[in-house]
Write a protein that holds these residues in place. Structure first.
Motif, mmCIF file in Angstrom:
data_model
loop_
_atom_site.group_PDB
_atom_site.id
_atom_site.type_symbol
_atom_site.label_atom_id
_atom_site.label_comp_id
_atom_site.label_asym_id
_atom_site.label_seq_id
_atom_site.Cartn_x
_atom_site.Cartn_y
_atom_site.Cartn_z
ATOM 1 N N TRP A 214 0.977 -1.172 -0.214
ATOM 2 C CA TRP A 214 0.098 -0.084 0.068
ATOM 3 C C TRP A 214 0.757 1.243 -0.082
ATOM 4 O O TRP A 214 0.434 2.399 0.549
ATOM 5 C CB TRP A 214 -0.878 0.020 1.057
ATOM 6 N N SER A 215 2.193 1.199 -0.314
ATOM 7 C CA SER A 215 2.950 2.184 0.012
ATOM 8 C C SER A 215 3.483 2.924 -1.445
ATOM 9 O O SER A 215 3.697 2.137 -2.291
ATOM 10 C CB SER A 215 4.340 1.760 0.649
ATOM 11 N N ARG A 216 3.265 4.243 -1.468
ATOM 12 C CA ARG A 216 4.150 5.027 -2.604
ATOM 13 C C ARG A 216 5.379 4.781 -2.970
ATOM 14 O O ARG A 216 5.850 4.368 -4.121
ATOM 15 C CB ARG A 216 3.443 6.254 -2.368
ATOM 16 N N GLU A 217 6.030 4.932 -2.041
ATOM 17 C CA GLU A 217 7.669 4.869 -2.179
ATOM 18 C C GLU A 217 8.078 3.401 -2.279
ATOM 19 O O GLU A 217 8.865 2.938 -3.253
ATOM 20 C CB GLU A 217 8.208 4.991 -0.566
ATOM 21 N N LYS A 218 7.437 2.357 -1.774
ATOM 22 C CA LYS A 218 7.836 1.176 -2.324
ATOM 23 C C LYS A 218 7.449 0.663 -3.633
ATOM 24 O O LYS A 218 8.046 0.138 -4.531
ATOM 25 C CB LYS A 218 7.132 -0.064 -1.275
ATOM 26 N N ALA A 219 6.226 1.073 -4.041
ATOM 27 C CA ALA A 219 5.663 0.943 -5.518
ATOM 28 C C ALA A 219 6.641 1.678 -6.602
ATOM 29 O O ALA A 219 6.784 1.308 -7.728
ATOM 30 C CB ALA A 219 4.179 1.610 -5.828
ATOM 31 N N ARG A 220 7.139 2.748 -5.919
ATOM 32 C CA ARG A 220 8.032 3.515 -7.113
ATOM 33 C C ARG A 220 9.289 2.832 -7.197
ATOM 34 O O ARG A 220 9.731 2.525 -8.551
ATOM 35 C CB ARG A 220 8.432 4.877 -6.219
ATOM 36 N N GLU A 221 9.980 2.454 -5.944
ATOM 37 C CA GLU A 221 11.016 1.473 -6.158
ATOM 38 C C GLU A 221 10.841 0.169 -6.854
ATOM 39 O O GLU A 221 11.620 -0.277 -7.733
ATOM 40 C CB GLU A 221 11.345 1.243 -4.596
ATOM 41 N N GLN A 222 9.905 -0.405 -6.802
ATOM 42 C CA GLN A 222 9.505 -1.622 -7.335
ATOM 43 C C GLN A 222 9.280 -1.377 -9.063
ATOM 44 O O GLN A 222 9.638 -2.124 -9.843
ATOM 45 C CB GLN A 222 8.191 -2.346 -6.858
#
Length: 375
Positions: A214-222
């Protein structure tokens, strides 16, 4: 001193003429989200509007996405003195805490109701069965049909990909999936809906599915490494709006143009998501399910005043999501930009206050229509 029979007659008369809303009830909502998390703040605000409308005393406790804190709240509520205990507690089954919260509160004779995320895993189901069985105070549940959100947004992506001729050299549309988490029933149901849309399309390949928590930061990295691994993928489905934004940001950082050379979908009704849909940067947006808590209050209000919802079922899964059109996104922004939902008349959905209502209707679209034209 009035004769007893006369006193009874006066009391009966007063009860018949006084509005039912004077019979106050108290509800505590153990909110699994963060106190600054837009979805859960929106859900809380809509519940506050419904509570004011129905004369319900509402208390909200934010667990800040800490499942242990949700259990601590349950223990604290159970330990309160009799006069300070709420009549009902609304709880979500996020991170699988629902069954234990029900057990704790039932032992303290506090009635509970599951809302938002309600599906119990097989082990939990075997342990507590269904509402009003082992735990008599567990009254029931209301859950948005989460599978619908995944299906609607994935179908919108696929249709847009077809229109833009985004097929790869193999003749297929390639899709990347950034799901929520591996355990929350809502996340799993949204994924099921996405897969149903893919199966129906027949010409879509899911290149990889990851969990963005549910994280913006993690999705950006992935998404940064997903784009490098699968350069043919031009459709990106995300389990919520924040993860969609993270994926859009990494696409733009590599020189891409979201909404033009790649298409993105999300779920929720944040102002940023609605604006992204209006501008065309986001292709598909589903939302409106935050209203589940407000409708749970309507059901508990009716139960408290003698109209049990058991004739419709104790574990309800109802359509609430809508796939927003640009016009509906603009209407939502116009009517609810301040996240104030007091212009909605929640009393009209109560069976107690409106005997003509025979079945609860919970779609969010009707609320947009109810406020259309209001300033």
């Amino acid at each position: 001193m009035w004769p007893y029979c006369l006193l009874r007659m006066v009391c009966a008369f007063l009860l018949s003429v006084l509005p039912i809303s004077v019979l106050a009830m108290s509800v505590t909502f153990i909110n699994p989200g963060k106190s600054d998390e837009i979805y859960w703040v929106t859900a809380t605000n809509s519940m506050a509007a419904a509570a004011d409308n129905l004369n319900v005393k509402l208390e909200v406790l934010y667990a800040e996405r800490d499942h242990l804190r949700a259990l601590d709240f349950a223990r604290q509520l159970a330990a309160r003195s009799a006069q300070n205990k709420p009549d009902y507690v609304i709880v979500s089954n996020d991170y699988g805490t629902g069954a234990e919260v029900i057990r704790i509160l039932d032992a303290a004779h506090i009635k509970t109701f599951l809302a938002f995320s309600n599906i119990l895993n097989p082990e939990e189901r075997q342990r507590i069965l269904g509402p009003r069985q082992i735990f008599k105070g567990w009254l029931g549940s209301l859950e948005p049909k989460a599978e619908e959100a995944g299906y609607l947004t994935a179908r919108a992506l696929i249709e847009r990909g077809e229109m833009a001729n985004m097929r790869s050299s193999d003749g297929k549309l390639h899709l990347l999936v950034i799901a929520g988490d591996r355990s929350t029933p809502t996340s799993l149901k949204r994924n099921e809906g996405m897969r149903r849309a893919v199966a129906e399309a027949r010409n879509v390949l899911v290149d990889q599915e990851v969990y963005g928590e549910w994280s913006r930061e993690k999705a950006r990295e992935q998404s940064t490494w997903l784009y490098k691994r699968y350069p043919q993928a031009k459709l990106i489905w995300a389990g919520n709006d924040l993860m969609a934004f993270g994926a859009m940001e990494s696409w733009a950082a590599s020189g891409g143009k979201p909404g033009q050379d790649a298409f993105f979908s999300g779920i929720n009704t944040s102002a940023e998501a609605l604006q992204a849909l209006i501008s065309g940067r986001m292709t598909g947006l589903a939302g409106g399910h935050f209203i589940a808590g407000a409708f749970a209050l309507v059901m508990l209000h009716d139960y408290h005043h003698g109209k049990d919802f058991q004739d419709e079922g104790l574990e309800l899964e109802r359509p609430m999501f809508i796939l927003f059109s640009t016009q509906e996104a603009q209407r939502f922004q116009s009517q609810f930009s301040d996240l104030n939902f007091h212009k909605i008349n929640f009393r009209k959905f109560s069976k107690v206050l409106n005997p003509a209502v025979k079945k609860y209707e919970f779609s969010f679209r009707q609320l947009l229509q109810q406020t259309e034209g209001r300033k």
